[in-house]
Design a protein around this motif. Sequence first.
Motif, PDB file in Angstrom:
ATOM      1  N   UNK A   1     102.555 -11.307 169.408  1.00 34.66           N
ATOM      2  CA  UNK A   1     102.552 -12.664 168.877  1.00 34.66           C
ATOM      3  C   UNK A   1     101.240 -13.014 168.201  1.00 34.66           C
ATOM      4  N   UNK A   2     100.118 -12.643 168.815  1.00 30.87           N
ATOM      5  CA  UNK A   2      98.808 -12.912 168.219  1.00 30.87           C
ATOM      6  C   UNK A   2      98.636 -12.156 166.907  1.00 30.87           C
ATOM      7  N   UNK A   3      99.099 -10.913 166.856  1.00 35.82           N
ATOM      8  CA  UNK A   3      98.953 -10.110 165.644  1.00 35.82           C
ATOM      9  C   UNK A   3      99.730 -10.727 164.483  1.00 35.82           C
ATOM     10  N   UNK A   4     100.971 -11.134 164.750  1.00 38.14           N
ATOM     11  CA  UNK A   4     101.792 -11.752 163.706  1.00 38.14           C
ATOM     12  C   UNK A   4     101.163 -13.056 163.227  1.00 38.14           C
ATOM     13  N   UNK A   5     100.706 -13.886 164.170  1.00 36.14           N
ATOM     14  CA  UNK A   5     100.093 -15.168 163.804  1.00 36.14           C
ATOM     15  C   UNK A   5      98.818 -14.955 163.004  1.00 36.14           C
ATOM     16  N   UNK A   6      98.016 -13.968 163.380  1.00 31.36           N
ATOM     17  CA  UNK A   6      96.781 -13.679 162.644  1.00 31.36           C
ATOM     18  C   UNK A   6      97.073 -13.313 161.191  1.00 31.36           C
ATOM     19  N   UNK A   7      98.060 -12.464 160.987  1.00 27.89           N
ATOM     20  CA  UNK A   7      98.389 -12.038 159.630  1.00 27.89           C
ATOM     21  C   UNK A   7      98.921 -13.211 158.814  1.00 27.89           C
ATOM     22  N   UNK A   8      99.818 -14.001 159.403  1.00 25.95           N
ATOM     23  CA  UNK A   8     100.419 -15.120 158.668  1.00 25.95           C
ATOM     24  C   UNK A   8      99.353 -16.114 158.234  1.00 25.95           C
ATOM     25  N   UNK A   9      98.482 -16.529 159.171  1.00 24.28           N
ATOM     26  CA  UNK A   9      97.554 -17.604 158.783  1.00 24.28           C
ATOM     27  C   UNK A   9      96.376 -17.111 157.953  1.00 24.28           C
ATOM     28  N   UNK A  10      95.887 -15.895 158.197  1.00 22.16           N
ATOM     29  CA  UNK A  10      94.732 -15.420 157.427  1.00 22.16           C
ATOM     30  C   UNK A  10      95.150 -14.887 156.056  1.00 22.16           C
ATOM     31  N   UNK A  11      96.108 -13.995 156.034  1.00 27.47           N
ATOM     32  CA  UNK A  11      96.575 -13.463 154.747  1.00 27.47           C
ATOM     33  C   UNK A  11      97.297 -14.551 153.965  1.00 27.47           C
ATOM     34  N   UNK A  12      98.072 -15.371 154.685  1.00 30.70           N
ATOM     35  CA  UNK A  12      98.804 -16.456 154.015  1.00 30.70           C
ATOM     36  C   UNK A  12      97.883 -17.417 153.289  1.00 30.70           C
ATOM     37  N   UNK A  13      96.776 -17.806 153.927  1.00 33.68           N
ATOM     38  CA  UNK A  13      95.819 -18.704 153.283  1.00 33.68           C
ATOM     39  C   UNK A  13      95.211 -18.045 152.053  1.00 33.68           C
ATOM     40  N   UNK A  14      94.870 -16.763 152.170  1.00 29.34           N
ATOM     41  CA  UNK A  14      94.276 -16.044 151.042  1.00 29.34           C
ATOM     42  C   UNK A  14      95.239 -15.966 149.867  1.00 29.34           C
ATOM     43  N   UNK A  15      96.507 -15.686 150.151  1.00 31.26           N
ATOM     44  CA  UNK A  15      97.514 -15.611 149.091  1.00 31.26           C
ATOM     45  C   UNK A  15      97.715 -16.975 148.448  1.00 31.26           C
ATOM     46  N   UNK A  16      97.723 -18.036 149.252  1.00 37.20           N
ATOM     47  CA  UNK A  16      97.890 -19.386 148.714  1.00 37.20           C
ATOM     48  C   UNK A  16      96.758 -19.733 147.757  1.00 37.20           C
ATOM     49  N   UNK A  17      95.523 -19.391 148.134  1.00 35.60           N
ATOM     50  CA  UNK A  17      94.374 -19.659 147.262  1.00 35.60           C
ATOM     51  C   UNK A  17      94.474 -18.848 145.976  1.00 35.60           C
ATOM     52  N   UNK A  18      94.905 -17.596 146.080  1.00 30.97           N
ATOM     53  CA  UNK A  18      95.065 -16.761 144.880  1.00 30.97           C
ATOM     54  C   UNK A  18      96.092 -17.367 143.929  1.00 30.97           C
ATOM     55  N   UNK A  19      97.224 -17.794 144.470  1.00 26.61           N
ATOM     56  CA  UNK A  19      98.271 -18.361 143.622  1.00 26.61           C
ATOM     57  C   UNK A  19      97.809 -19.651 142.949  1.00 26.61           C
ATOM     58  N   UNK A  20      97.007 -20.437 143.665  1.00 25.82           N
ATOM     59  CA  UNK A  20      96.447 -21.653 143.061  1.00 25.82           C
ATOM     60  C   UNK A  20      95.562 -21.280 141.875  1.00 25.82           C
ATOM     61  N   UNK A  21      94.604 -20.396 142.124  1.00 23.10           N
ATOM     62  CA  UNK A  21      93.674 -20.019 141.058  1.00 23.10           C
ATOM     63  C   UNK A  21      94.353 -19.339 139.892  1.00 23.10           C
ATOM     64  N   UNK A  22      95.344 -18.494 140.175  1.00 25.42           N
ATOM     65  CA  UNK A  22      96.056 -17.781 139.115  1.00 25.42           C
ATOM     66  C   UNK A  22      96.913 -18.745 138.304  1.00 25.42           C
ATOM     67  N   UNK A  23      97.608 -19.652 138.973  1.00 25.28           N
ATOM     68  CA  UNK A  23      98.451 -20.623 138.271  1.00 25.28           C
ATOM     69  C   UNK A  23      97.629 -21.522 137.367  1.00 25.28           C
TER      70      UNK A  23
END
Length: 278
Positions: free
Chosen positions: A238-260
Amino acid sequence: MELSDLFVPTAARIDMVSMLTYFFLLASMYAFLGNFLFSIISNGLTVPEHRLTRTMGAVVAGIAALSYYFIQNYYQHMLTDLARLGTLAEQQDLIRTSYNAIGQYRYISWSITTPIMLLTMVLLLRIDPMQAKGSIVALLLADFLMVLTGYIGEQQLDATGHIVMGPKLFWGAVSTVAYLVVPFVLWRLWNRFKNQVTAVERRAFKLAAISTVTTWGVYPVGYVLSVFPINMNYVHIGFSIADVINKVGLSVAVYLVGKTMLDERVPKDATQPAYNIG
């Protein structure tokens, strides 16, 4: 070193849940490493005002990848000992005590990555630190207390390395109160500064804030479950899944903002013709 000296865990040597846990620990490490490399390589593909947030995402990913390297390495050595134990009770006891040791790596990582993630969300709203100095200090202080008191709670162990329930739950309650301050401050910042950014930045902030409220909530749940006689491998997963979702997810969200935002500013025909495919 002889090949026979290497221990590679398989389902033939240990139980399936431990194998799945090892899989998720390794997969998480690879996800963070990939995110780190992608953040560095693609930083120039975003608008200048969000390149700092991309760099911060790379720092978070790098720290998380290194942390998970240590975690999976420790866990693999634990599985080596686990394969030698004869009874299920002995195996579960080793898994439980090793969980407490692995928590050291997690909390050290969280003490650095979580404040950087919160500052990344602040930058998504393009907030001048002097405009919201009190709120930002409160946000970081609440995060610090959340991690510190949670860490103290995880150290409530007896001489055999087993959890002492009462003190652990007390410190967990203090940590949860600090955790609840985080979404409250983020909500106040959202209400105050949402109109100074673009629609795509507002969507990214909302997504990141929702991730903070939901996936960060997995950690206090796992914290409480650790005082019960359950297979602690499920908490690791559970911790591993949550770590990936919130850390990688935030990074991807920022990338999509900057790219858009960059795509909206730069005409589609402003590329080198040599790279166009007819």
